[in-house]
Design a protein around this motif. Structure first.
Motif, PDB file in Angstrom:
ATOM      1  N   GLN A   1      -3.379   3.970 -11.037  1.00 16.65           N
ATOM      2  CA  GLN A   1      -2.631   5.184 -11.330  1.00 16.65           C
ATOM      3  C   GLN A   1      -2.935   5.528 -12.790  1.00 16.65           C
ATOM      4  OE1 GLN A   1       1.286   3.777 -10.248  1.00 16.65           O
ATOM      5  NE2 GLN A   1       1.851   3.482 -12.379  1.00 16.65           N
ATOM      6  N   PRO A   2      -2.518   6.699 -13.288  1.00 13.60           N
ATOM      7  CA  PRO A   2      -2.947   7.133 -14.627  1.00 13.60           C
ATOM      8  C   PRO A   2      -2.657   6.158 -15.773  1.00 13.60           C
ATOM      9  CG  PRO A   2      -2.055   8.995 -13.435  1.00 13.60           C
ATOM     10  CD  PRO A   2      -1.814   7.775 -12.579  1.00 13.60           C
ATOM     11  N   ASP A   3      -1.641   5.309 -15.657  1.00 10.36           N
ATOM     12  CA  ASP A   3      -1.361   4.403 -16.774  1.00 10.36           C
ATOM     13  C   ASP A   3      -2.055   3.042 -16.661  1.00 10.36           C
ATOM     14  OD1 ASP A   3       0.276   3.417 -14.765  1.00 10.36           O
ATOM     15  OD2 ASP A   3       2.029   3.163 -16.049  1.00 10.36           O
ATOM     16  N   GLY A   4      -3.060   2.937 -15.783  1.00 10.53           N
ATOM     17  CA  GLY A   4      -3.924   1.760 -15.766  1.00 10.53           C
ATOM     18  C   GLY A   4      -3.433   0.561 -14.984  1.00 10.53           C
ATOM     19  N   ILE A   5      -2.577   0.775 -13.989  1.00 12.90           N
ATOM     20  CA  ILE A   5      -2.170  -0.316 -13.098  1.00 12.90           C
ATOM     21  C   ILE A   5      -2.429   0.114 -11.653  1.00 12.90           C
ATOM     22  CG2 ILE A   5      -0.441  -1.246 -14.696  1.00 12.90           C
ATOM     23  CD1 ILE A   5       1.710   0.093 -12.862  1.00 12.90           C
ATOM     24  N   LEU A   6      -2.363  -0.851 -10.753  1.00 10.70           N
ATOM     25  CA  LEU A   6      -2.605  -0.600  -9.327  1.00 10.70           C
ATOM     26  C   LEU A   6      -1.690   0.512  -8.806  1.00 10.70           C
ATOM     27  CD1 LEU A   6      -3.912  -1.395  -6.596  1.00 10.70           C
ATOM     28  CD2 LEU A   6      -2.125  -3.139  -6.384  1.00 10.70           C
ATOM     29  N   HIS A   7      -2.286   1.507  -8.183  1.00 10.14           N
ATOM     30  CA  HIS A   7      -1.561   2.632  -7.587  1.00 10.14           C
ATOM     31  C   HIS A   7      -0.854   2.161  -6.317  1.00 10.14           C
ATOM     32  CE1 HIS A   7      -0.817   6.509  -5.743  1.00 10.14           C
ATOM     33  NE2 HIS A   7      -1.199   7.103  -6.869  1.00 10.14           N
ATOM     34  N   GLY A   8       0.406   2.543  -6.157  1.00  8.06           N
ATOM     35  CA  GLY A   8       1.151   2.165  -4.962  1.00  8.06           C
ATOM     36  C   GLY A   8       0.516   2.673  -3.685  1.00  8.06           C
ATOM     37  N   GLY A   9      -0.120   3.834  -3.744  1.00  5.08           N
ATOM     38  CA  GLY A   9      -0.795   4.370  -2.561  1.00  5.08           C
ATOM     39  C   GLY A   9      -1.963   3.502  -2.130  1.00  5.08           C
TER      40      GLY A   9
ATOM     41  N   LEU B   1     -12.245   1.937  -0.957  1.00  2.94           N
ATOM     42  CA  LEU B   1     -11.361   1.081  -1.762  1.00  2.94           C
ATOM     43  C   LEU B   1     -11.857  -0.362  -1.845  1.00  2.94           C
ATOM     44  CD1 LEU B   1      -7.872   2.372  -0.544  1.00  2.94           C
ATOM     45  CD2 LEU B   1      -9.167   3.059  -2.582  1.00  2.94           C
ATOM     46  N   ASN B   2     -12.997  -0.646  -1.234  1.00  2.00           N
ATOM     47  CA  ASN B   2     -13.572  -2.004  -1.192  1.00  2.00           C
ATOM     48  C   ASN B   2     -12.635  -3.018  -0.544  1.00  2.00           C
ATOM     49  OD1 ASN B   2     -16.132  -1.504  -2.409  1.00  2.00           O
ATOM     50  ND2 ASN B   2     -15.068  -1.284  -4.363  1.00  2.00           N
ATOM     51  N   ILE B   3     -11.947  -2.591   0.509  1.00  2.00           N
ATOM     52  CA  ILE B   3     -11.079  -3.490   1.266  1.00  2.00           C
ATOM     53  C   ILE B   3     -11.947  -4.312   2.202  1.00  2.00           C
ATOM     54  CG2 ILE B   3      -9.270  -3.612   3.023  1.00  2.00           C
ATOM     55  CD1 ILE B   3      -8.122  -1.014   1.755  1.00  2.00           C
ATOM     56  N   GLU B   4     -11.732  -5.617   2.176  1.00  4.94           N
ATOM     57  CA  GLU B   4     -12.531  -6.547   2.983  1.00  4.94           C
ATOM     58  C   GLU B   4     -11.608  -7.501   3.723  1.00  4.94           C
ATOM     59  OE1 GLU B   4     -15.968  -9.947   2.207  1.00  4.94           O
ATOM     60  OE2 GLU B   4     -14.742  -9.261   0.533  1.00  4.94           O
TER      61      GLU B   4
ATOM     62  N   HIS C   1       7.406  -2.020  -3.774  1.00  8.50           N
ATOM     63  CA  HIS C   1       6.508  -2.482  -4.838  1.00  8.50           C
ATOM     64  C   HIS C   1       7.330  -3.319  -5.812  1.00  8.50           C
ATOM     65  CE1 HIS C   1       3.540   0.245  -3.200  1.00  8.50           C
ATOM     66  NE2 HIS C   1       4.465   1.189  -3.204  1.00  8.50           N
ATOM     67  N   LEU C   2       6.932  -4.560  -6.019  1.00  3.52           N
ATOM     68  CA  LEU C   2       7.739  -5.500  -6.781  1.00  3.52           C
ATOM     69  C   LEU C   2       7.155  -5.872  -8.136  1.00  3.52           C
ATOM     70  CD1 LEU C   2       8.437  -7.813  -3.733  1.00  3.52           C
ATOM     71  CD2 LEU C   2       9.900  -5.986  -4.624  1.00  3.52           C
ATOM     72  N   LYS C   3       5.842  -5.794  -8.272  1.00  9.39           N
ATOM     73  CA  LYS C   3       5.185  -6.236  -9.502  1.00  9.39           C
ATOM     74  C   LYS C   3       3.914  -5.416  -9.689  1.00  9.39           C
ATOM     75  CE  LYS C   3       3.320 -10.620 -11.361  1.00  9.39           C
ATOM     76  NZ  LYS C   3       3.802 -10.579 -12.704  1.00  9.39           N
ATOM     77  N   SER C   4       3.580  -5.130 -10.934  1.00  8.51           N
ATOM     78  CA  SER C   4       2.335  -4.397 -11.188  1.00  8.51           C
ATOM     79  C   SER C   4       1.205  -5.383 -11.504  1.00  8.51           C
ATOM     80  CB  SER C   4       2.515  -3.403 -12.342  1.00  8.51           C
ATOM     81  OG  SER C   4       2.889  -4.077 -13.517  1.00  8.51           O
ATOM     82  N   ILE C   5      -0.017  -4.878 -11.394  1.00  5.99           N
ATOM     83  CA  ILE C   5      -1.206  -5.692 -11.656  1.00  5.99           C
ATOM     84  C   ILE C   5      -2.292  -4.778 -12.221  1.00  5.99           C
ATOM     85  CG2 ILE C   5      -1.895  -5.470  -9.233  1.00  5.99           C
ATOM     86  CD1 ILE C   5      -3.286  -8.205  -9.482  1.00  5.99           C
ATOM     87  N   LYS C   6      -3.090  -5.306 -13.152  1.00  3.58           N
ATOM     88  CA  LYS C   6      -4.130  -4.503 -13.805  1.00  3.58           C
ATOM     89  C   LYS C   6      -5.546  -4.902 -13.421  1.00  3.58           C
ATOM     90  CE  LYS C   6      -1.467  -3.437 -17.897  1.00  3.58           C
ATOM     91  NZ  LYS C   6      -1.507  -3.246 -19.331  1.00  3.58           N
ATOM     92  N   GLU C   7      -5.743  -6.136 -12.978  1.00  2.69           N
ATOM     93  CA  GLU C   7      -7.111  -6.585 -12.673  1.00  2.69           C
ATOM     94  C   GLU C   7      -7.078  -7.743 -11.697  1.00  2.69           C
ATOM     95  OE1 GLU C   7      -7.426  -9.506 -16.593  1.00  2.69           O
ATOM     96  OE2 GLU C   7      -8.663  -7.719 -16.486  1.00  2.69           O
ATOM     97  N   GLY C   8      -8.242  -8.059 -11.174  1.00  2.00           N
ATOM     98  CA  GLY C   8      -8.367  -9.151 -10.201  1.00  2.00           C
ATOM     99  C   GLY C   8      -8.413  -8.610  -8.789  1.00  2.00           C
ATOM    100  N   PHE C   9      -7.858  -9.374  -7.879  1.00  2.00           N
ATOM    101  CA  PHE C   9      -7.781  -8.980  -6.471  1.00  2.00           C
ATOM    102  C   PHE C   9      -6.337  -9.019  -6.013  1.00  2.00           C
ATOM    103  CE2 PHE C   9     -12.219 -10.223  -6.589  1.00  2.00           C
ATOM    104  CZ  PHE C   9     -12.825  -9.343  -5.701  1.00  2.00           C
TER     105      PHE C   9
ATOM    106  N   VAL D   1      -8.783  -4.889  -7.839  1.00  2.00           N
ATOM    107  CA  VAL D   1      -7.966  -4.009  -8.673  1.00  2.00           C
ATOM    108  C   VAL D   1      -8.802  -3.648  -9.891  1.00  2.00           C
ATOM    109  CG1 VAL D   1      -5.833  -3.766  -9.993  1.00  2.00           C
ATOM    110  CG2 VAL D   1      -5.849  -5.099  -7.855  1.00  2.00           C
ATOM    111  N   ASN D   2      -9.159  -2.363  -9.961  1.00  2.00           N
ATOM    112  CA  ASN D   2      -9.955  -1.828 -11.063  1.00  2.00           C
ATOM    113  C   ASN D   2      -9.637  -0.341 -11.184  1.00  2.00           C
ATOM    114  OD1 ASN D   2     -11.539  -0.468  -9.049  1.00  2.00           O
ATOM    115  ND2 ASN D   2     -12.735  -2.344  -8.778  1.00  2.00           N
ATOM    116  N   SER D   3     -10.366   0.360 -12.021  1.00  2.00           N
ATOM    117  CA  SER D   3     -10.053   1.766 -12.282  1.00  2.00           C
ATOM    118  C   SER D   3     -10.118   2.648 -11.036  1.00  2.00           C
ATOM    119  CB  SER D   3     -10.977   2.320 -13.365  1.00  2.00           C
ATOM    120  OG  SER D   3     -12.322   2.276 -12.933  1.00  2.00           O
ATOM    121  N   ARG D   4     -10.835   2.231 -10.001  1.00  2.00           N
ATOM    122  CA  ARG D   4     -10.915   3.033  -8.767  1.00  2.00           C
ATOM    123  C   ARG D   4      -9.578   3.114  -8.037  1.00  2.00           C
ATOM    124  NH1 ARG D   4     -16.187   1.608  -5.377  1.00  2.00           N
ATOM    125  NH2 ARG D   4     -15.494   3.498  -4.363  1.00  2.00           N
TER     126      ARG D   4
END
Length: 141
Positions: free
Chosen positions: A48-56, A24-27, A90-98, A42-45
């Motif tokens: 979840q299927p709709d293109g946001i950070l998976h809660g897992g 998961l590239n956790i550092e 989970h309070l907010k979704s995110i699509k990119e960045g860290f 936060v990227n496609s890796r």
């Protein structure tokens, strides 16, 4: 002997090789007297299927940083640490960045530890709030 901040972070990141943290590239990126902070891209890796950070993935980040904090602040020669419960809101979704997870202790007992883990984005918006309970078990010889 107390290790420097850089040495603690280097050691934590080194033992993450060939683990979920590497996948998961956790550092681990910051460390202080009573906290540890990690980040994850936060990227496609981690979508979840709709293109946001998976809660897992968020929970994996939180448990990783919280467990490492429990290890770092324990007597590693006498004890090993295991997570025994984690909760996440989970309070907010995110699509990119860290996303950044900062673990701080609510309770640091001899046997159990309770950590508060705030997951934020690069603008310090709160993404998730997690609580992790860990247990310190004696090493056998």
């Amino acid at each position: 002997m107390q290790l420097s901040k850089e040495k603690v972070l280097e050691a934590a990141n080194k033992v993450s090789k060939n683990t979920l943290m590497e996948t998961l590239n956790i550092e681990m990126v910051d460390y202080g007297d009573h906290f540890l902070t990690a980040r994850m891209p936060v990227n496609s890796r981690v979508y979840q299927p709709d293109g946001i950070l998976h809660g897992g993935a968020t929970v994996a980040l939180a448990e990783s940083v919280g467990s490492f904090a429990s290890v770092i602040f324990s007597d590693q020669e006498k004890f090993f640490v295991r997570g025994i419960e984690i909760t996440a809101n989970h309070l907010k979704s995110i699509k990119e960045g860290f996303v950044y997870a900062k673990a701080t202790f609510l309770h640091k007992g001899r046997t159990t530890q309770l950590l508060d883990i705030k997951v934020t984005d690069e603008a310090d918006n709160l993404i998730a709030v997690c609580k992790l309970t860990t247990i310190s078990l004696p090493r056998t010889k």
